[in-house]
Motif scaffolding. Sequence first.
Motif, PDB file in Angstrom:
ATOM      1  N   UNK A 163     -11.423   1.130   7.833  1.00 23.29           N
ATOM      2  CA  UNK A 163     -10.957  -0.118   7.223  1.00 23.29           C
ATOM      3  C   UNK A 163     -10.602  -1.113   8.325  1.00 23.29           C
ATOM      4  N   UNK A 208     -18.802  -4.855   6.661  1.00 26.47           N
ATOM      5  CA  UNK A 208     -19.283  -3.603   7.244  1.00 26.47           C
ATOM      6  C   UNK A 208     -20.088  -2.789   6.236  1.00 26.47           C
ATOM      7  N   UNK A 230     -17.555 -11.007   8.229  1.00 24.93           N
ATOM      8  CA  UNK A 230     -18.221  -9.721   8.468  1.00 24.93           C
ATOM      9  C   UNK A 230     -18.074  -8.779   7.284  1.00 24.93           C
ATOM     10  N   UNK A 256     -17.782  -0.784   2.938  1.00 29.46           N
ATOM     11  CA  UNK A 256     -16.432  -1.275   3.231  1.00 29.46           C
ATOM     12  C   UNK A 256     -15.362  -0.428   2.536  1.00 29.46           C
ATOM     13  N   UNK A 257     -14.473   0.154   3.331  1.00 29.71           N
ATOM     14  CA  UNK A 257     -13.347   0.909   2.758  1.00 29.71           C
ATOM     15  C   UNK A 257     -12.172  -0.041   2.682  1.00 29.71           C
ATOM     16  N   UNK A 258     -11.775  -0.349   1.471  1.00 30.23           N
ATOM     17  CA  UNK A 258     -10.695  -1.307   1.292  1.00 30.23           C
ATOM     18  C   UNK A 258      -9.425  -0.550   0.924  1.00 30.23           C
ATOM     19  N   UNK A 259      -8.321  -1.281   0.864  1.00 31.51           N
ATOM     20  CA  UNK A 259      -7.042  -0.620   0.577  1.00 31.51           C
ATOM     21  C   UNK A 259      -6.962  -0.202  -0.892  1.00 31.51           C
ATOM     22  N   UNK A 260      -6.792   1.095  -1.120  1.00 33.70           N
ATOM     23  CA  UNK A 260      -6.835   1.661  -2.470  1.00 33.70           C
ATOM     24  C   UNK A 260      -5.832   1.063  -3.447  1.00 33.70           C
ATOM     25  N   UNK A 304     -11.067 -10.261  11.232  1.00 34.68           N
ATOM     26  CA  UNK A 304     -10.324 -11.489  10.943  1.00 34.68           C
ATOM     27  C   UNK A 304      -9.601 -11.943  12.213  1.00 34.68           C
ATOM     28  N   UNK A 320       0.839  -1.197   0.000  1.00 33.80           N
ATOM     29  CA  UNK A 320       0.000   0.000   0.000  1.00 33.80           C
ATOM     30  C   UNK A 320       0.886   1.264   0.000  1.00 33.80           C
ATOM     31  N   UNK A 347     -14.418 -10.826   0.715  1.00 29.62           N
ATOM     32  CA  UNK A 347     -13.507 -10.747   1.872  1.00 29.62           C
ATOM     33  C   UNK A 347     -14.151 -11.410   3.093  1.00 29.62           C
ATOM     34  N   UNK A 348     -15.458 -11.196   3.238  1.00 27.05           N
ATOM     35  CA  UNK A 348     -16.161 -11.745   4.409  1.00 27.05           C
ATOM     36  C   UNK A 348     -16.325 -13.260   4.309  1.00 27.05           C
TER      37      UNK A 348
END
Lengths: 271, 308
Positions: free
Chosen positions: A82, B86, B84, B89-93, A89, A14, B151-152
């Motif tokens: 995030x 949410x 889960x 969901x804010x994921x890694x850009x 997990x 990242x 992902x969940x």
Amino acid sequence: MRGMLSLAVITFKEGIRNRSLFGIALLALFLFGLNITVAGFFMRDIGKVTVDINLSALNFAGLLLIFFVGINLMAKDIDRKTIHLVLSKPLSRSQYICGKYFGIQFFITASLMLLMVFSCLTVALLLQLYPNYFDGFSWGIFFVATFFIFVKLWLLSAVVIFFSSLTSSSLITLIFSLATYVAGVTIEEVVFYLKTELAAQERIISESLKSFIEVISWVVPNFAAFDFTMEAAHGLAINTDRLMVSFGYGVLYSAILLLLASLIFSRREFN
Amino acid sequence: MLEICFSNISKAYDPGLFKKKVQAVSNLSFDVRQGEVFGLIGPNGAGKSTTIRMLLGLIRPDSGSILFRGRPLRETPIHRDIGYLPENPYLYDHLNLLELLTFCGRTSGLDAKAIFERGQGLMTKLNLLNAQKRPLRTFSKGMLQRAGICFALLHNPSIVVLDEPMSGLDPIGRKMVFDLVMELKGEGKTIFFCSHILNDVERLSDRIGLINRGRLVRLFEGTDFSRNDDKTVVLRISELDATQRHELQMMGGRLRQEGVELLLAVPEGSYYPINRYLEKQEIAVLGGRSEWVSLEEMFMGIVKEEAA
């Protein structure tokens, strides 16, 4: 352990793919280029100025990397929530802290290693062009000074992690980390000044202020302990004990900060 | 068997200095049974997401307890069993979906082969296979939502917790998620989700909890709400005794008392036997209703009643 390493890997990726990295790298390369261009203006001090500029450029690039990219690698997780997804997990909060720290550490180290290659090329080129003006220069001391820039930035990464574990905003983390860095770089000189006779004559400096600064000097990390620029520039020998103490200090301080961050983080709630 | 049991949980947030605490959840009690789809509905700020976050350990209840398979949450490692998603969901850009799923699989203890197989299967189902190597920052909102679902579900959890799973999805995306939830239900997984899209909640859930101002206002069982079956005939009928009620329900009819009216919903396959039974038992049909009162109408009614 596996989860922590995975988190470190994605944190590294990242960071390394962040576009700000190119800007910072370009700035550092510009400084190295500038060094080659203007080196001839400094006459007999070419060697000292070259080493000084190169180490300063590396240090500056490292600081920019931490303040513009590194901070966001953890603080944005909390800012943008995030972290909800990550902590859903099987990953403990301590593992999260360590994973993020090692990810930022890998990222800073890899980026600076690349810049270090260019820095070494710059020094080597100027060494070829002006061999008579590099009296006492030693690659060994130059690498030691560079290594301690890395140690300093690793410690600063731990400071960033510590403040990220406390706050919910990347801006507040940036302000606190920057303030800690500025205080950490200058506090040694302030304490030294307070112990001189000149300071004793100053009526404005009360005993309580002196005590306060003494306490601060113990709490704030002493970043000046990792500065070997003068030794590298003048080719001065470095005491092994000092190297060991500085390295041990950096590692121990980072470990304490990470431990505190883990404790705070494990009690924290994420709304 | 009970999978999750919320028992008298309360949670108040501190909004800041000199501000009054906000009671997000107050003495909330309900349970989620194994293998069922439990939908949690409520207006904005009712405490749905807070309840889910307490279950995941992201926040701690001020009082009360949450039991997971009969054991207190703090003593039980639940994250391997829970998947889960949410809300938003804010994921890694800068990561791509494949890397994100690899991270998910590795933290959940899956090996590379299992990560690949599960990942490919989920991406195919959710139509993300062609986007697996694209950076997540280039994903649309709906694609991010579907990526969050991958992902969940990657580690094949036995309980799936979804916070607004249909949010931001177009009708095709909603259908995909709907089918996936039905498939998960078919596999015997427990699904606990909250949503504002009441039509979906109604169609998916076995039981529905309605919360308002942090309190559980009503718990709807399967017979309380319609399944959006257009061919259902709704009749107003005279009073019934307990045996008649039971027998009509056994024949597929659903009963609901609405004020003085007793309503009987007759699904398409039960027209003939129910008609015969009504005649035989001399149960008077007082009239017909064009539609069964939907969950949305009940929801609006209850929330307005609470506000009054």
